[in-house]
Design a protein around this motif. Sequence first.
Motif, PDB file in Angstrom:
ATOM      1  N   ARG A   1       0.894  -1.233  -0.046  1.00  0.00           N
ATOM      2  CA  ARG A   1      -0.020  -0.038   0.035  1.00  0.00           C
ATOM      3  C   ARG A   1       0.865   1.415  -0.113  1.00  0.00           C
ATOM      4  O   ARG A   1       0.664   2.293  -0.601  1.00  0.00           O
TER       5      ARG A   1
ATOM      6  N   LEU B   1      -7.099   2.968  -0.094  1.00  0.00           N
ATOM      7  CA  LEU B   1      -7.364   1.601  -0.600  1.00  0.00           C
ATOM      8  C   LEU B   1      -8.482   1.091  -0.295  1.00  0.00           C
ATOM      9  O   LEU B   1      -9.069   0.130  -1.127  1.00  0.00           O
TER      10      LEU B   1
ATOM     11  N   ILE C   1      -8.972  -2.313   6.491  1.00  0.00           N
ATOM     12  CA  ILE C   1      -7.415  -2.453   5.953  1.00  0.00           C
ATOM     13  C   ILE C   1      -6.542  -2.403   7.098  1.00  0.00           C
ATOM     14  O   ILE C   1      -5.354  -3.294   7.147  1.00  0.00           O
TER      15      ILE C   1
ATOM     16  N   GLU D   1      -3.796  -5.099   7.734  1.00  0.00           N
ATOM     17  CA  GLU D   1      -2.378  -5.038   7.813  1.00  0.00           C
ATOM     18  C   GLU D   1      -1.786  -5.376   9.090  1.00  0.00           C
ATOM     19  O   GLU D   1      -0.616  -5.999   9.227  1.00  0.00           O
TER      20      GLU D   1
ATOM     21  N   LEU E   1      -3.149  -3.052  -6.349  1.00  0.00           N
ATOM     22  CA  LEU E   1      -1.769  -2.731  -5.798  1.00  0.00           C
ATOM     23  C   LEU E   1      -1.010  -3.161  -6.974  1.00  0.00           C
ATOM     24  O   LEU E   1       0.568  -3.031  -6.691  1.00  0.00           O
TER      25      LEU E   1
END
Length: 64
Positions: free
Chosen positions: A7, A17, A28, A32, A50
Amino acid sequence: MELKEARENAGMSMQELGKAVGVSAAAICRYEQGKRIPKTQIAKRLAETLGLVWYELIDTKKAG
């Protein structure tokens, strides 16, 4: 490659995103941090956004 790294390499915020793939910035963040694993369809959309192949986002050490 880790999602956060991908990202950041793409120059996107969590919010950008998330909007691009149809989930919240909080989702998100959880992806992560390894607190949640995205469903396959979401992983595919993340990877496409991505410029990756979806399975590159899966940490096989964590997934078993």
